[in-house]
Design an enzyme around this catalytic site. Structure first.
Site, PDB file in Angstrom:
ATOM      1  N   CYS A 225       0.815  -1.220   0.000  1.00 24.16           N
ATOM      2  CA  CYS A 225       0.000   0.000   0.000  1.00 24.16           C
ATOM      3  C   CYS A 225       0.849   1.269   0.000  1.00 24.16           C
ATOM      4  CB  CYS A 225      -0.939  -0.004   1.194  1.00 24.16           C
ATOM      5  SG  CYS A 225      -1.830  -1.549   1.366  1.00 24.16           S
TER       6      CYS A 225
ATOM      7  N   ASN B  91     -10.199  -0.815  -0.265  1.00 25.69           N
ATOM      8  CA  ASN B  91      -8.753  -0.611  -0.139  1.00 25.69           C
ATOM      9  C   ASN B  91      -8.087  -1.187  -1.391  1.00 25.69           C
ATOM     10  OD1 ASN B  91      -6.011  -1.023   0.427  1.00 25.69           O
ATOM     11  ND2 ASN B  91      -6.364  -1.345   2.611  1.00 25.69           N
TER      12      ASN B  91
ATOM     13  N   HIS C 259      -3.325   6.782   2.235  1.00 26.86           N
ATOM     14  CA  HIS C 259      -3.727   5.494   1.678  1.00 26.86           C
ATOM     15  C   HIS C 259      -5.114   5.159   2.218  1.00 26.86           C
ATOM     16  CE1 HIS C 259      -4.206   1.341   0.970  1.00 26.86           C
ATOM     17  NE2 HIS C 259      -3.883   0.956   2.193  1.00 26.86           N
TER      18      HIS C 259
HETATM   19  C1  LIG Z   1     -10.358  -5.611  10.046  1.00 24.60           C
HETATM   20  C2  LIG Z   1     -11.066  -4.723  11.038  1.00 24.60           C
HETATM   21  C3  LIG Z   1     -12.122  -3.869  10.331  1.00 24.60           C
HETATM   22  C4  LIG Z   1     -11.742  -5.583  12.071  1.00 24.60           C
HETATM   23  O1  LIG Z   1     -12.351  -4.750  13.019  1.00 24.60           O
HETATM   24  P1  LIG Z   1     -12.110  -5.025  14.569  1.00 24.60           P
HETATM   25  O2  LIG Z   1     -12.916  -4.029  15.270  1.00 24.60           O
HETATM   26  O3  LIG Z   1     -10.627  -5.027  14.826  1.00 24.60           O
HETATM   27  O4  LIG Z   1     -12.721  -6.455  14.690  1.00 24.60           O
HETATM   28  P2  LIG Z   1     -12.229  -7.667  15.602  1.00 24.60           P
HETATM   29  O5  LIG Z   1     -11.329  -8.546  14.816  1.00 24.60           O
HETATM   30  O6  LIG Z   1     -11.723  -7.151  16.919  1.00 24.60           O
HETATM   31  O7  LIG Z   1     -13.586  -8.393  15.851  1.00 24.60           O
HETATM   32  C5  LIG Z   1     -14.646  -7.745  16.575  1.00 24.60           C
HETATM   33  C6  LIG Z   1     -15.872  -8.580  16.463  1.00 24.60           C
HETATM   34  O8  LIG Z   1     -16.365  -8.538  15.115  1.00 24.60           O
HETATM   35  C7  LIG Z   1     -16.465  -9.868  14.603  1.00 24.60           C
HETATM   36  N1  LIG Z   1     -16.122  -9.843  13.193  1.00 24.60           N
HETATM   37  C8  LIG Z   1     -14.900  -9.966  12.626  1.00 24.60           C
HETATM   38  N2  LIG Z   1     -15.004  -9.863  11.281  1.00 24.60           N
HETATM   39  C9  LIG Z   1     -16.324  -9.680  11.017  1.00 24.60           C
HETATM   40  C10 LIG Z   1     -17.046  -9.500   9.828  1.00 24.60           C
HETATM   41  N3  LIG Z   1     -16.472  -9.478   8.615  1.00 24.60           N
HETATM   42  N4  LIG Z   1     -18.383  -9.318   9.932  1.00 24.60           N
HETATM   43  C11 LIG Z   1     -19.003  -9.311  11.108  1.00 24.60           C
HETATM   44  N5  LIG Z   1     -18.363  -9.481  12.278  1.00 24.60           N
HETATM   45  C12 LIG Z   1     -17.026  -9.655  12.231  1.00 24.60           C
HETATM   46  C13 LIG Z   1     -15.521 -10.688  15.425  1.00 24.60           C
HETATM   47  O9  LIG Z   1     -15.884 -12.043  15.431  1.00 24.60           O
HETATM   48  C14 LIG Z   1     -15.656 -10.046  16.772  1.00 24.60           C
HETATM   49  O10 LIG Z   1     -16.836 -10.523  17.381  1.00 24.60           O
HETATM   50  P3  LIG Z   1     -16.930 -10.684  18.988  1.00 24.60           P
HETATM   51  O11 LIG Z   1     -16.762  -9.302  19.555  1.00 24.60           O
HETATM   52  O12 LIG Z   1     -18.293 -11.251  19.197  1.00 24.60           O
HETATM   53  O13 LIG Z   1     -15.812 -11.605  19.368  1.00 24.60           O
HETATM   54  C15 LIG Z   1     -10.054  -3.782  11.747  1.00 24.60           C
HETATM   55  O14 LIG Z   1      -9.201  -4.513  12.573  1.00 24.60           O
HETATM   56  C16 LIG Z   1      -9.234  -2.999  10.777  1.00 24.60           C
HETATM   57  O15 LIG Z   1      -9.744  -2.175  10.055  1.00 24.60           O
HETATM   58  N6  LIG Z   1      -7.901  -3.212  10.758  1.00 24.60           N
HETATM   59  C17 LIG Z   1      -7.053  -2.551   9.824  1.00 24.60           C
HETATM   60  C18 LIG Z   1      -7.156  -3.252   8.523  1.00 24.60           C
HETATM   61  C19 LIG Z   1      -6.563  -2.503   7.406  1.00 24.60           C
HETATM   62  O16 LIG Z   1      -6.741  -1.318   7.285  1.00 24.60           O
HETATM   63  N7  LIG Z   1      -5.869  -3.224   6.562  1.00 24.60           N
HETATM   64  C20 LIG Z   1      -5.264  -2.683   5.442  1.00 24.60           C
HETATM   65  C21 LIG Z   1      -3.973  -2.100   5.797  1.00 24.60           C
HETATM   66  S1  LIG Z   1      -3.163  -1.560   4.405  1.00 24.60           S
END
Ligand SMILES: CC(C)(COP(=O)(O)OP(=O)(O)OC[C@H]1O[C@@H](n2cnc3c(N)ncnc32)[C@H](O)[C@@H]1OP(=O)(O)O)[C@@H](O)C(=O)NCCC(=O)NCCS
Length: 332
Positions: free
Chosen positions: A123, A288, A257
């Site tokens: 990215c 993204n 980004h």
């Molecule tokens: C990926 C992302 C959106 C996940 O969000 P989060 O708040 O960290 O989510 P978590 O992994 O902590 O999970 C939280 C809850 O959502 C649930 N969950 C995870 N993915 C899910 C999905 N696609 N749909 C619904 N629920 C989901 C989990 O099971 C968890 O449930 P629980 O609270 O009952 O255990 C977030 O971590 C993120 O944006 N990270 C950066 C990613 C990024 O920008 N990547 C590119 C970099 S270049």
């Protein structure tokens, strides 16, 4: 004894001449993503800010998308393809490693006098390419450089993996860089933290999976990436403004980004950006698109009238590696 080797010298300053984007035809809604994972449109919008993304057609390649965006950027720059001295294709989703995509892209664009090569810094790829291209022109090894960021994540993301399937999209964004009378590209602030290499990575090399009759896919530790990007990229952005000799009062647009809307929001808060600064939020429509996201967002902001040619923009690329690059540029 021979005399000293004559060093190459180039233009005093550089600037962006143009930007050009290519978005594949197929629009993919959150509802379609949720056909394969246990999730909802509302969850995806709330956690990522993404409403739609584009997926390339099955036979549509990195090269095809690069040629579409690159051709647009060359035409908008008002130069002939033969004047391009280097074509840099930034991508982390080239599933064919040999040969690099660059030479075919240059050939199809008619850039017959260009060096052509690929850059894989995920990215952060476009911002690395802008820094490299600018320094190549100032160093005398190029006159015009075409930097293209292109990704086809639909090839490397498992549509049934709910931790990642909703984030990424496909597309291509390009810019022409050339000599300038006044500085149009500021010094780059860049770096890498390989201790976090496993935060975003392929779950295996091609050989291991192929031997087992399986496919390799991208995997991501979302929370680890979120923490790093939300807290460590603001100081990088601030430094890029400082080394350009500016303050945030001089910045018209912030084009980070497009990783996740919440990461953008966290950076805006951490930087305490003045309200006059336009913020890129192309992720809502495009998802993204990694190396393509900064030029695609720039093009969108120009098309919507959110920024004008001549505006001063802060670019920040960051992602897998983990790696980052930021610079201030004048919008073409
Ligand atoms: C990926 C992302 C959106 C996940 O969000 P989060 O708040 O960290 O989510 P978590 O992994 O902590 O999970 C939280 C809850 O959502 C649930 N969950 C995870 N993915 C899910 C999905 N696609 N749909 C619904 N629920 C989901 C989990 O099971 C968890 O449930 P629980 O609270 O009952 O255990 C977030 O971590 C993120 O944006 N990270 C950066 C990613 C990024 O920008 N990547 C590119 C970099 S270049």
């Amino acid at each position: 004894m021979t005399g000293p080797i004559r060093p190459s010298t180039g233009a005093a300053h550089t600037r962006l001449y143009s930007v050009g984007g290519y978005r594949p035809a197929r629009l993919v809604t959150n509802a379609e993503i949720c056909e394969h994972i246990d999730s909802t449109d509302e969850w995806i919008r709330t956690r990522s800010g993404i409403a739609t993304r584009r997926f390339a057609a099955p036979g549509e390649t990195i090269q095809d998308m690069s040629v579409a965006a690159g051709g647009k950027a060359i035409a908008a720059a008002g130069i002939a393809p033969e004047q391009v001295s280097a074509v840099i294709v930034a991508s982390c989703t080239t599933i064919v490693q040999i040969p690099a995509a660059g030479p075919e892209v240059a050939h199809r664009l008619g850039a017959t006098n260009a060096a052509a090569f690929d850059l894989n810094i995920a990215c952060a790829g476009f911002c690395h390419g802008v820094a490299l291209g600018s320094d190549m022109i100032r160093g005398g090894s190029a006159e015009y450089v075409l930097v293209i960021g292109t990704e086809k994540f639909s090839d490397v993301v498992d549509p049934t993996d709910r931790s990642i399937a909703f984030i990424f999209g496909d597309g291509s964004g390009a810019a022409v860089i050339g000599p300038s009378d006044v500085p149009g590209i500021g010094p780059v602030v860049w770096g890498a933290d390989g201790s976090q290499a496993s935060a975003i990575e392929m779950n295996a090399d091609w050989v291991t999976k192929a031997t087992a009759g399986e496919r390799a896919f991208l995997q991501m530790n979302g929370q680890q990436v979120f923490r790093w990007a939300a807290y460590e990229m603001a100081p990088v952005a601030r430094r890029a403004v400082e080394v350009a000799g500016l303050t945030f009062d001089d910045i018209d647009a912030f084009i980070p980004h497009q990783a996740n809307m919440r990461i953008t929001d966290a950076m805006v808060r951490a930087l305490k950006l003045p309200s006059h600064i336009a913020i890129a939020r192309d992720i809502a429509d495009s998802g993204n698109t990694s190396a393509a996201s900064v030029p695609l967002a720039m093009e969108t902001m120009l098309e919507r009238g959110e920024i004008a040619s001549g505006a001063t923009a802060l670019l920040v690329g960051f992602g897998a590696g983990l790696s980052f690059a930021a610079q201030v540029v004048t919008i073409p």
